[in-house]
Design a protein around this motif. Structure first.
Motif, PDB file in Angstrom:
ATOM      1  N   ARG A 162       2.933 -17.879 -39.411  1.00 15.01           N
ATOM      2  CA  ARG A 162       4.313 -18.269 -39.702  1.00 15.01           C
ATOM      3  C   ARG A 162       5.279 -17.187 -39.229  1.00 15.01           C
ATOM      4  NH1 ARG A 162       5.865 -15.149 -44.131  1.00 15.01           N
ATOM      5  NH2 ARG A 162       4.107 -14.134 -45.196  1.00 15.01           N
ATOM      6  N   LEU A 163       6.562 -17.480 -39.396  1.00 11.70           N
ATOM      7  CA  LEU A 163       7.625 -16.492 -39.233  1.00 11.70           C
ATOM      8  C   LEU A 163       8.039 -15.968 -40.608  1.00 11.70           C
ATOM      9  CD1 LEU A 163      10.002 -18.289 -36.702  1.00 11.70           C
ATOM     10  CD2 LEU A 163       8.477 -16.367 -36.214  1.00 11.70           C
ATOM     11  N   ASN A 164       8.450 -14.697 -40.656  1.00  9.49           N
ATOM     12  CA  ASN A 164       9.020 -14.194 -41.901  1.00  9.49           C
ATOM     13  C   ASN A 164      10.529 -14.406 -41.902  1.00  9.49           C
ATOM     14  OD1 ASN A 164      10.161 -12.129 -40.378  1.00  9.49           O
ATOM     15  ND2 ASN A 164       8.744 -10.555 -41.100  1.00  9.49           N
ATOM     16  N   GLU A 165      11.188 -13.922 -42.928  1.00  4.11           N
ATOM     17  CA  GLU A 165      12.623 -14.166 -43.078  1.00  4.11           C
ATOM     18  C   GLU A 165      13.457 -13.468 -42.008  1.00  4.11           C
ATOM     19  OE1 GLU A 165      11.436 -10.784 -45.861  1.00  4.11           O
ATOM     20  OE2 GLU A 165      10.636 -12.712 -45.148  1.00  4.11           O
ATOM     21  N   HIS A 166      12.865 -12.526 -41.290  1.00  3.12           N
ATOM     22  CA  HIS A 166      13.573 -11.827 -40.217  1.00  3.12           C
ATOM     23  C   HIS A 166      13.252 -12.399 -38.838  1.00  3.12           C
ATOM     24  CE1 HIS A 166      14.792  -8.901 -43.191  1.00  3.12           C
ATOM     25  NE2 HIS A 166      13.534  -8.662 -43.502  1.00  3.12           N
ATOM     26  N   GLY A 167      12.467 -13.470 -38.791  1.00 11.66           N
ATOM     27  CA  GLY A 167      12.132 -14.090 -37.522  1.00 11.66           C
ATOM     28  C   GLY A 167      10.991 -13.412 -36.779  1.00 11.66           C
ATOM     29  N   TYR A 168      10.189 -12.616 -37.485  1.00  6.82           N
ATOM     30  CA  TYR A 168       9.036 -11.962 -36.873  1.00  6.82           C
ATOM     31  C   TYR A 168       7.756 -12.719 -37.210  1.00  6.82           C
ATOM     32  CZ  TYR A 168      11.703  -7.879 -35.405  1.00  6.82           C
ATOM     33  OH  TYR A 168      12.598  -7.045 -34.780  1.00  6.82           O
ATOM     34  N   ILE A 169       6.806 -12.644 -36.272  1.00  9.68           N
ATOM     35  CA  ILE A 169       5.543 -13.347 -36.446  1.00  9.68           C
ATOM     36  C   ILE A 169       4.679 -12.641 -37.485  1.00  9.68           C
ATOM     37  CG2 ILE A 169       3.402 -14.044 -35.284  1.00  9.68           C
ATOM     38  CD1 ILE A 169       4.984 -14.261 -32.694  1.00  9.68           C
ATOM     39  N   VAL A 170       4.045 -13.437 -38.367  1.00 11.13           N
ATOM     40  CA  VAL A 170       3.124 -12.936 -39.386  1.00 11.13           C
ATOM     41  C   VAL A 170       1.746 -13.549 -39.139  1.00 11.13           C
ATOM     42  CG1 VAL A 170       2.640 -12.827 -41.864  1.00 11.13           C
ATOM     43  CG2 VAL A 170       5.019 -12.759 -41.061  1.00 11.13           C
ATOM     44  N   PRO A 171       0.660 -12.750 -39.029  1.00 11.59           N
ATOM     45  CA  PRO A 171       0.635 -11.288 -39.145  1.00 11.59           C
ATOM     46  C   PRO A 171       1.190 -10.567 -37.910  1.00 11.59           C
ATOM     47  CG  PRO A 171      -1.561 -12.086 -38.642  1.00 11.59           C
ATOM     48  CD  PRO A 171      -0.718 -13.307 -38.865  1.00 11.59           C
ATOM     49  N   GLY A 172       1.163 -11.189 -36.748  1.00 15.85           N
ATOM     50  CA  GLY A 172       1.817 -10.628 -35.573  1.00 15.85           C
ATOM     51  C   GLY A 172       1.282  -9.288 -35.141  1.00 15.85           C
ATOM     52  N   LEU A 173       2.146  -8.566 -34.406  1.00 15.29           N
ATOM     53  CA  LEU A 173       1.790  -7.216 -33.961  1.00 15.29           C
ATOM     54  C   LEU A 173       3.023  -6.322 -33.876  1.00 15.29           C
ATOM     55  CD1 LEU A 173       2.814  -7.340 -30.791  1.00 15.29           C
ATOM     56  CD2 LEU A 173       0.564  -8.370 -30.428  1.00 15.29           C
ATOM     57  N   GLY A 174       4.115  -6.767 -34.502  1.00 17.76           N
ATOM     58  CA  GLY A 174       5.351  -5.997 -34.451  1.00 17.76           C
ATOM     59  C   GLY A 174       6.190  -6.398 -33.252  1.00 17.76           C
ATOM     60  N   ASP A 175       7.081  -5.513 -32.835  1.00 19.31           N
ATOM     61  CA  ASP A 175       7.941  -5.751 -31.683  1.00 19.31           C
ATOM     62  C   ASP A 175       7.186  -5.368 -30.419  1.00 19.31           C
ATOM     63  OD1 ASP A 175       9.901  -5.059 -29.529  1.00 19.31           O
ATOM     64  OD2 ASP A 175      11.337  -5.696 -31.053  1.00 19.31           O
ATOM     65  N   ALA A 176       6.833  -6.363 -29.599  1.00 14.10           N
ATOM     66  CA  ALA A 176       6.004  -6.106 -28.421  1.00 14.10           C
ATOM     67  C   ALA A 176       6.691  -5.156 -27.443  1.00 14.10           C
ATOM     68  CB  ALA A 176       5.654  -7.418 -27.726  1.00 14.10           C
ATOM     69  N   GLY A 177       8.000  -5.329 -27.243  1.00 13.53           N
ATOM     70  CA  GLY A 177       8.718  -4.450 -26.322  1.00 13.53           C
ATOM     71  C   GLY A 177       8.689  -3.002 -26.768  1.00 13.53           C
ATOM     72  N   ASP A 178       8.935  -2.775 -28.058  1.00 14.34           N
ATOM     73  CA  ASP A 178       8.905  -1.403 -28.571  1.00 14.34           C
ATOM     74  C   ASP A 178       7.520  -0.803 -28.456  1.00 14.34           C
ATOM     75  OD1 ASP A 178      11.555  -1.622 -29.173  1.00 14.34           O
ATOM     76  OD2 ASP A 178      11.297  -1.779 -31.347  1.00 14.34           O
ATOM     77  N   ARG A 179       6.495  -1.598 -28.704  1.00  9.07           N
ATOM     78  CA  ARG A 179       5.135  -1.058 -28.650  1.00  9.07           C
ATOM     79  C   ARG A 179       4.669  -0.829 -27.217  1.00  9.07           C
ATOM     80  NH1 ARG A 179       0.897  -3.255 -32.747  1.00  9.07           N
ATOM     81  NH2 ARG A 179       0.086  -1.197 -32.193  1.00  9.07           N
ATOM     82  N   LEU A 180       5.234  -1.574 -26.294  1.00  7.52           N
ATOM     83  CA  LEU A 180       4.902  -1.344 -24.888  1.00  7.52           C
ATOM     84  C   LEU A 180       5.611  -0.123 -24.320  1.00  7.52           C
ATOM     85  CD1 LEU A 180       5.077  -5.011 -23.577  1.00  7.52           C
ATOM     86  CD2 LEU A 180       3.107  -3.494 -23.235  1.00  7.52           C
ATOM     87  N   TYR A 181       6.918   0.005 -24.656  1.00  6.90           N
ATOM     88  CA  TYR A 181       7.747   0.967 -23.952  1.00  6.90           C
ATOM     89  C   TYR A 181       8.451   1.987 -24.846  1.00  6.90           C
ATOM     90  CZ  TYR A 181       7.183  -2.639 -20.402  1.00  6.90           C
ATOM     91  OH  TYR A 181       6.663  -3.549 -19.525  1.00  6.90           O
ATOM     92  N   GLY A 182       8.347   1.828 -26.164  1.00 11.71           N
ATOM     93  CA  GLY A 182       9.128   2.689 -27.048  1.00 11.71           C
ATOM     94  C   GLY A 182      10.447   2.020 -27.403  1.00 11.71           C
ATOM     95  N   THR A 183      11.249   2.691 -28.195  1.00 13.23           N
ATOM     96  CA  THR A 183      12.453   2.059 -28.750  1.00 13.23           C
ATOM     97  C   THR A 183      13.710   2.347 -27.963  1.00 13.23           C
ATOM     98  OG1 THR A 183      12.761   3.971 -30.209  1.00 13.23           O
ATOM     99  CG2 THR A 183      11.541   2.103 -31.094  1.00 13.23           C
ATOM    100  N   VAL A 184      13.645   3.182 -26.918  1.00  7.48           N
ATOM    101  CA  VAL A 184      14.859   3.555 -26.176  1.00  7.48           C
ATOM    102  C   VAL A 184      15.266   2.394 -25.265  1.00  7.48           C
ATOM    103  CG1 VAL A 184      15.853   5.136 -24.492  1.00  7.48           C
ATOM    104  CG2 VAL A 184      14.296   5.980 -26.254  1.00  7.48           C
TER     105      VAL A 184
END
Length: 210
Positions: free
Chosen positions: A188-210
């Protein structure tokens, strides 16, 4: 709309490592590339080919070559860029276009900020790369953008998807020829629109947060 959820122990194993919050970016990037190559085997099952006569060391035979116009691979920036190498390794003759989309974190609606695509996509097979099919907003905007340019046959490759996202895509594509290939269908999606259980933010995990 056709949906194919990959059912293979290698895919499940690699996704398990991706989901782990302790997996570092270099490992995450390498595994993403490997996963996309595995998913691309399924996604390209119906890629168009043309007969090709060749001479082997023993005899003449007829095989196939990828047909023209060549397939078009379209990663959705920025996270989709991490999937590109895995796709073009499998289909090196494909052309590559780009769509830049960002999600408004308040409205969850996508905005297109960049595009580099052929003007006319008539009769082109297009393969869209987007790691996370969450709300479906970005992917829906991307595939409809391609259909509006004349594409008739679009396949989306995603690492993870949700029932809510699939439902939104199905309703928003109005019976067009769309295939979605997923590494896994999550809960499902959580209240913030993220996938559960998911893997977090794919872009941030690929490249960092900058």
């Amino acid at each position: 709309m056709r949906v194919h959820v990959a059912d293979h122990p290698l895919i499940t194993h690699k996704l398990t490592v991706l989901r782990d919050e302790t997996t570092a970016s270099p490992t995450f990037r390498a595994l993403t590339e490997e996963l996309v190559t595995l998913l691309a085997y399924e996604a390209t099952r119906n890629v168009r080919t043309t007969p090709l006569t060749i001479q082997t060391p023993v005899a003449e035979t007829v095989g196939v070559a990828i047909a023209d116009p060549r397939p078009l691979v379209v990663p959705i920036l920025r996270a989709g860029l991490g999937m590109l190498d895995g796709m073009v390794k499998l289909v090196p003759t494909a052309e590559v276009g780009f769509l830049g989309m960002v999600r408004n974190e308040e409205t969850l609606e996508p905005t297109t900020y960049a595009e580099r695509l052929p003007e006319d996509l008539s009769d082109r097979q297009c393969f869209v790369l987007d790691p996370m099919l969450a709300t479906g907003g970005s992917l829906l905007a991307a595939v409809n953008y391609l259909f509006e340019r004349g594409a008739k046959d679009v396949t989306a490759i995603c690492l993870l998807g949700t029932p809510e996202g699939l439902d939104a895509i199905d309703k928003g594509t109005d019976g067009r020829d769309l295939t979605i290939v997923l590494g896994a269908l999550d809960e499902r999606l959580n209240e913030h629109g993220y996938i559960v259980p998911g893997l977090g933010d794919a872009g941030d995990r690929l490249y960092g947060t900058v």
